[in-house]
Design an enzyme around this catalytic site. Sequence first.
Site: not given
Ligand code: ARG
Length: 563
Positions: A124, A127, A130
Site C-alpha cells: 500500500k 501516505h 506515515h
Molecule cells: N501499520 C499501521 C498503519 O499503517 C501502523 C502500525 C502501528 N504500530 C503498532 N504497533 N500497532 O496504520
Amino acid sequence: MDYKKLIAEKVKEIVSMDLEILERLIEIPPKPEMGDFALPCFQFAKIMRKAPNMIAEELSKNIKIEGVEKVENLGPYLNFFVDKGTYSKSAIENILSENEKYGSSALGEGKNVTVEFSSPNIAKPFHVGHLFSTAIGNSLYRIFDFEGYNCIRINHLGDWGTQFGKLICAYKKWVNEEDLEKEPIKELLRIYVKFHEEAEKDPSLEDEGREYFKKLEDGEKEEVELWTKFRNLSLKEFKKVYDELGVEFDSYKGESFYSDKMDAIIEEMNKKGLLVESNGAKVVMLDEYNMPPCIIQKADGASIYATRDIAAAEYRKKTYDFYKSIYVVGAEQKLHFKQFFKTLELAGHEWAKSCVHVAFGTVKFADRKLSTRKGEVIFLEDLLNKAVLKAKEVIDEKNPNLENKDEVAKKVGIGSIIFTYLKNSREKDIVFNWSEMLSFDGETGPYVQYTYARAKSILRKFEEASSEIDYSKLNSEEEFELVKKLQGFNEAILNAIDKLEPFIVTRYVIDVAKAFNKFYNSCNIINTEDIGLKNARMMLVKASSIVIKNALNLLGINTVEKM
Ligand code: ARG
C-alpha cells in the site's frame, strides 16, 4: 558558568531541598524586566511554613552570588539579574567549545528506549500519515540519542493479515507484471482496489482470498514466495523515501515476524485466566475500564492486530529491556493502544506502564480527502518531489546565481515538509499550504535555514579574531536576548523529552532565528570599529549558527551554507 546550578546551590543553603529539583524549578522569564532567571517560591511554603511572598522577600535579601548583579523579589518570584558581560562570555565560550555537542548530555546513560515509528503497510502507499509518524519518530530518536539514551528505531511494518490473501488472489487474476516492475506499489494498489470492486459483485472472491491467506499462514511455498515478493518490492520503495529523508531503522521486524508467536500469547492469556469466549472469538474483557474488549483471537481462529502488538511488546521487552517503549502512531488508534496496554498490565507485566502511545493528528491538503480504499491517495514521492520543485522556483527567483541549486532545493524543500509536521503540538491537525511552508519570512523551515546561511555568510567575511574579544561590550538588549536564547537550548530539549513533543525544539529554533535577525538588523556586525566588540559579535554569530544547526539536526532537517 552554569547559573542555574549556582543559584540552586545558594538557595539550597537556606531551603532544604534537593539540588536537582531546585535547579529544574529555575525558569528563564519571558521578559527582560523580570530578570534573567527566576525562581518561583510556591513549593517552599510547606517546608518553610511561610507564605511564598515572604519567602521570596527574605531570600532576595540573603542571597549573594558572584556574577549576579542583583536579586529582587516580585511577589512570590525571585528574579535574578546577572552581570551581562560575564554571562555572555561564559555562555558563548561554552557553545563554541562544545560545538556540535552543545545541548547534549549523558542524562539517559544506561537507559534503552525503543522508538517505533513510520510502520507503513506493504503493498500500500506510504501516505502522509506515515510521513507524520516518520518525522516525529525520527526527531524523538535524535533528541533521545543526543541526551545519551540508547535508542532502538523500529519499523513495525504492516506486513501480515488477511489482506495478503486477497492480494495474492488479485495478483493471480489481474496483475500486469510490467507495471509491477515499474511502479510496484501503484500496481499492487490497483489490483487490491480491483479486488474490492469485483468482490462487491461476486462475494465468493472473499472466500478465495481467505483460503490464500490460510495457505500463507501454513507456509505454503507459492503463497510465501508471492508475499515475499510483495514485501521486498514495497520495502525497496519505502527505502527510497527514507533515503530522501535521511531516516534509518535498526529493525524492520513487522507484524509478520510475530505470526508464529501467537499461540504462546493466547496460551499466556489463557493461563492467566484473562480469556473469555464471545461469539466464538477469544477476548479480554475491559468493561471495568470502560473499554470494549480486546480481541485476541477471531472466531475463525485467525490472530489479529492487537495480538501481534502484544507479542511485539513482549519481544521488545525481552530483547531490549527498555526503560521506555514509544509508539508513534496516529491518534485514531488511541483506543487500540489503551486496550492493548491495559491487557499487558492485566497479564501482570509491570513494564506496561513504560509503554507510551505518542499520538498525532491528521493531515489535509486544502479540500482533498485521503483514503486508500478508493485509490485516491497522495503519493509520497510526488509530495516530496513537489516540495523540492517548488523550493527550486523560490530559489531561482531569490538567488538565481546560487551554486548547487539542486542540492539546496532538496534540503530546503524536504526541510520545509518536516518543519511543517513538527511545528505544532503533534495532536493538532495540519493542513499543507505550499506558499506558506516555503515562505522565507514566516515561521518556516526556509526562514530558519536562511537565517543559518546568513550567519555563515557573515562568518565567511570574517578573518579569525586574533586580537582580544570583549564580551562585556555585548550589552544591547538585542545582543543579550540572543545570548539568553542560545543558553536555553538544553531546557527546550529536556521539555521535549518530558512531553515527547519535538515541536518544543522547533519553536525554540524559530525563537533563536528571530532573536538572531533582530540582533543582525540592529547591530552593524561587519563594520563595527571597536575590534573587541566586533570580535565578540562575531563569536555571537558563530555560536548562533552552532545552535541553529544542532537544533535543526534534532528535527532531522539539514542546513545549507549558502542559500
Ligand atoms: N501499520 C499501521 C498503519 O499503517 C501502523 C502500525 C502501528 N504500530 C503498532 N504497533 N500497532 O496504520
